[in-house]
Design a protein around this motif. Sequence first.
Motif, PDB file in Angstrom:
ATOM      1  N   ALA A 158     -47.028 -12.244 -15.862  1.00  0.00           N
ATOM      2  CA  ALA A 158     -46.879 -13.609 -16.342  1.00  0.00           C
ATOM      3  C   ALA A 158     -46.092 -13.633 -17.651  1.00  0.00           C
ATOM      4  N   LYS A 159     -45.320 -14.691 -17.849  1.00  0.00           N
ATOM      5  CA  LYS A 159     -44.545 -14.885 -19.069  1.00  0.00           C
ATOM      6  C   LYS A 159     -44.755 -16.304 -19.567  1.00  0.00           C
ATOM      7  N   ALA A 160     -45.149 -16.430 -20.841  1.00  0.00           N
ATOM      8  CA  ALA A 160     -45.394 -17.753 -21.410  1.00  0.00           C
ATOM      9  C   ALA A 160     -44.073 -18.497 -21.598  1.00  0.00           C
ATOM     10  N   THR A 161     -44.074 -19.790 -21.325  1.00  0.00           N
ATOM     11  CA  THR A 161     -42.885 -20.619 -21.528  1.00  0.00           C
ATOM     12  C   THR A 161     -42.603 -20.769 -23.017  1.00  0.00           C
ATOM     13  N   VAL A 198     -45.220 -25.728 -17.105  1.00  0.00           N
ATOM     14  CA  VAL A 198     -45.009 -24.579 -17.982  1.00  0.00           C
ATOM     15  C   VAL A 198     -46.169 -23.610 -17.788  1.00  0.00           C
ATOM     16  N   TYR A 199     -46.042 -22.409 -18.358  1.00  0.00           N
ATOM     17  CA  TYR A 199     -47.040 -21.364 -18.143  1.00  0.00           C
ATOM     18  C   TYR A 199     -47.445 -20.741 -19.469  1.00  0.00           C
ATOM     19  N   ASP A 200     -48.746 -20.397 -19.556  1.00  0.00           N
ATOM     20  CA  ASP A 200     -49.201 -19.662 -20.736  1.00  0.00           C
ATOM     21  C   ASP A 200     -49.071 -18.169 -20.477  1.00  0.00           C
ATOM     22  N   SER A 201     -49.523 -17.350 -21.415  1.00  0.00           N
ATOM     23  CA  SER A 201     -49.329 -15.901 -21.313  1.00  0.00           C
ATOM     24  C   SER A 201     -50.108 -15.272 -20.170  1.00  0.00           C
ATOM     25  N   ALA A 202     -51.109 -15.996 -19.634  1.00  0.00           N
ATOM     26  CA  ALA A 202     -51.891 -15.481 -18.500  1.00  0.00           C
ATOM     27  C   ALA A 202     -51.365 -16.000 -17.172  1.00  0.00           C
ATOM     28  N   GLY A 203     -50.302 -16.816 -17.233  1.00  0.00           N
ATOM     29  CA  GLY A 203     -49.733 -17.359 -16.006  1.00  0.00           C
ATOM     30  C   GLY A 203     -50.365 -18.643 -15.543  1.00  0.00           C
ATOM     31  N   ASN A 204     -51.246 -19.241 -16.357  1.00  0.00           N
ATOM     32  CA  ASN A 204     -51.857 -20.519 -15.984  1.00  0.00           C
ATOM     33  C   ASN A 204     -50.813 -21.631 -16.044  1.00  0.00           C
ATOM     34  N   ALA A 205     -50.771 -22.456 -15.019  1.00  0.00           N
ATOM     35  CA  ALA A 205     -49.808 -23.553 -14.963  1.00  0.00           C
ATOM     36  C   ALA A 205     -50.342 -24.758 -15.727  1.00  0.00           C
ATOM     37  N   ILE A 206     -49.500 -25.322 -16.598  1.00  0.00           N
ATOM     38  CA  ILE A 206     -49.880 -26.461 -17.435  1.00  0.00           C
ATOM     39  C   ILE A 206     -48.743 -27.480 -17.384  1.00  0.00           C
ATOM     40  N   PRO A 207     -49.033 -28.763 -17.196  1.00  0.00           N
ATOM     41  CA  PRO A 207     -47.962 -29.759 -17.164  1.00  0.00           C
ATOM     42  C   PRO A 207     -47.450 -30.084 -18.573  1.00  0.00           C
ATOM     43  N   ALA A 208     -46.148 -30.185 -18.690  1.00  0.00           N
ATOM     44  CA  ALA A 208     -45.515 -30.646 -19.932  1.00  0.00           C
ATOM     45  C   ALA A 208     -44.817 -31.959 -19.604  1.00  0.00           C
ATOM     46  N   THR A 236     -44.014 -36.120 -26.512  1.00  0.00           N
ATOM     47  CA  THR A 236     -44.137 -34.914 -25.692  1.00  0.00           C
ATOM     48  C   THR A 236     -45.575 -34.411 -25.689  1.00  0.00           C
ATOM     49  N   TYR A 237     -46.097 -34.167 -24.460  1.00  0.00           N
ATOM     50  CA  TYR A 237     -47.452 -33.643 -24.295  1.00  0.00           C
ATOM     51  C   TYR A 237     -47.377 -32.324 -23.519  1.00  0.00           C
ATOM     52  N   VAL A 238     -48.086 -31.333 -24.038  1.00  0.00           N
ATOM     53  CA  VAL A 238     -48.295 -30.082 -23.302  1.00  0.00           C
ATOM     54  C   VAL A 238     -49.764 -30.068 -22.908  1.00  0.00           C
ATOM     55  N   GLY A 239     -50.018 -30.230 -21.619  1.00  0.00           N
ATOM     56  CA  GLY A 239     -51.392 -30.424 -21.189  1.00  0.00           C
ATOM     57  C   GLY A 239     -51.908 -31.727 -21.753  1.00  0.00           C
ATOM     58  N   ASP A 240     -53.055 -31.661 -22.431  1.00  0.00           N
ATOM     59  CA  ASP A 240     -53.645 -32.863 -23.030  1.00  0.00           C
ATOM     60  C   ASP A 240     -53.355 -32.977 -24.521  1.00  0.00           C
TER      61      ASP A 240
END
Length: 429
Positions: A158-161, A198-208, A236-240
């Motif tokens: 996984a690679k963080a955005t 977008v993705y965090d360092s663990a590969g979790n998908a998060i809406p931006a 601009t919102y990353v997640g909540d």
Amino acid sequence: MSSFYTSLSGLNAAQTDLNVTSNNIANVGTNGFKSSNVEFADVISSSLYQAGNSVVGQGTRTKSISQEFTQGSVQSTGQSLDLMVNDQGFFVTKAAGTGSQVNFTRDGAFKLNANTDNVTDSAGNELQVLPVDQLGNVTATGSAAMRTLHVPETNGTAKATSEIDLSMTFPSDAAAPTDTTFSPTDAKSYNGATSTTVYDSAGNAIPATVYYVHTQSLTTNSDGTKSGTSQWVAHTYVGDQEVFPAGTTTAPTLTFDTNGTLTSPTGVQTYGAVTPTGASGPLAISFNYGTATQEGAFALQTVQSSQNGNTVGQLSDLTVGDDGVVSATYSDGSSLKLGAVALANFTNPSGLHQSGSTNWQATGASGAAQIGAAGTNGLGTVSQGELEMSNVDLTSELVNLISAQRDFQANSKAIDTDKQMLESIIQVV
């Protein structure tokens, strides 16, 4: 009394023939089952001093029960782990653990063990493969080279955005929202929105998500020309969590001139780090609106959106070639060559020992297993999505059933006749 025991051996032979035939019929629907044939031999008891033309047979005995390793019929299933050997060869399976018994089978109904990600048969025995390189070339053969077919559920890292590129087109004649106080839950407080995963360092998908509010329009002059600037505020919102350019606490403003060219901001704009709900750690993402434009009476639209993060690839497909090479494809576009299905052949397959569940084991009569890849050294090819059915010919077995029954009846009649003759002799005496 010798005729009694002669006929009794015939009864036993008929019963054996009936048992073998019944077993064949019972397994007419068993995948990979091979029908058996019983062979009988006569029993002769004589001495060296007895004339050859005076020898009387003493009955029959079972000489052997052999299996017919002819190809069974084909059933198409479409399942990726249903495999079939075309022509010669056996799949090789092994119970989990070091030193476990090696089995050989023609039943290719395999599945993926959810706990170990190993490919197994219905009894939990693990399918064996030979090692291959990433081009699919077998790098070693023989029993010592075999290993269990393991199918990783994920692949890659996984690679963080860290950056999002947005190519947007804004309408120049857009009106200001009717609600003047912005809220992401109030659609009347913004003109439109775009969303990117977008993705965090663990590969979790998060809406931006970016919400655009038109706050200033171009000025229309008396001669019909335009002047001034057009402005859009980008919330601009990353997640909540709402994010802002580094060092500020206000949403940035996108400014366009009368030609529709973005004049501010230019280049990459770095935002402060936030940790939205569900993220494994903070995300610091930069935005680039460098190719954004403002045009005529078009609706707000995303021309192109990209981001440089990724999650780990999830298993999406599993294919097995004619050469037995197993390839796994993942959602991130990556692929792995997992091995080549190991096939075994024997000098004398009829000498194999049946161990149940359409499994065989090597014996001294069969010879040692010759392990290789599909399509080499006389071994057959592998078909995916197909199963080999039983090779039992039901019509022939029903004929054999009638024959065994007649044999049994005839020998029973001979015993009954012998009994009557004995009773007659006793009455005379």
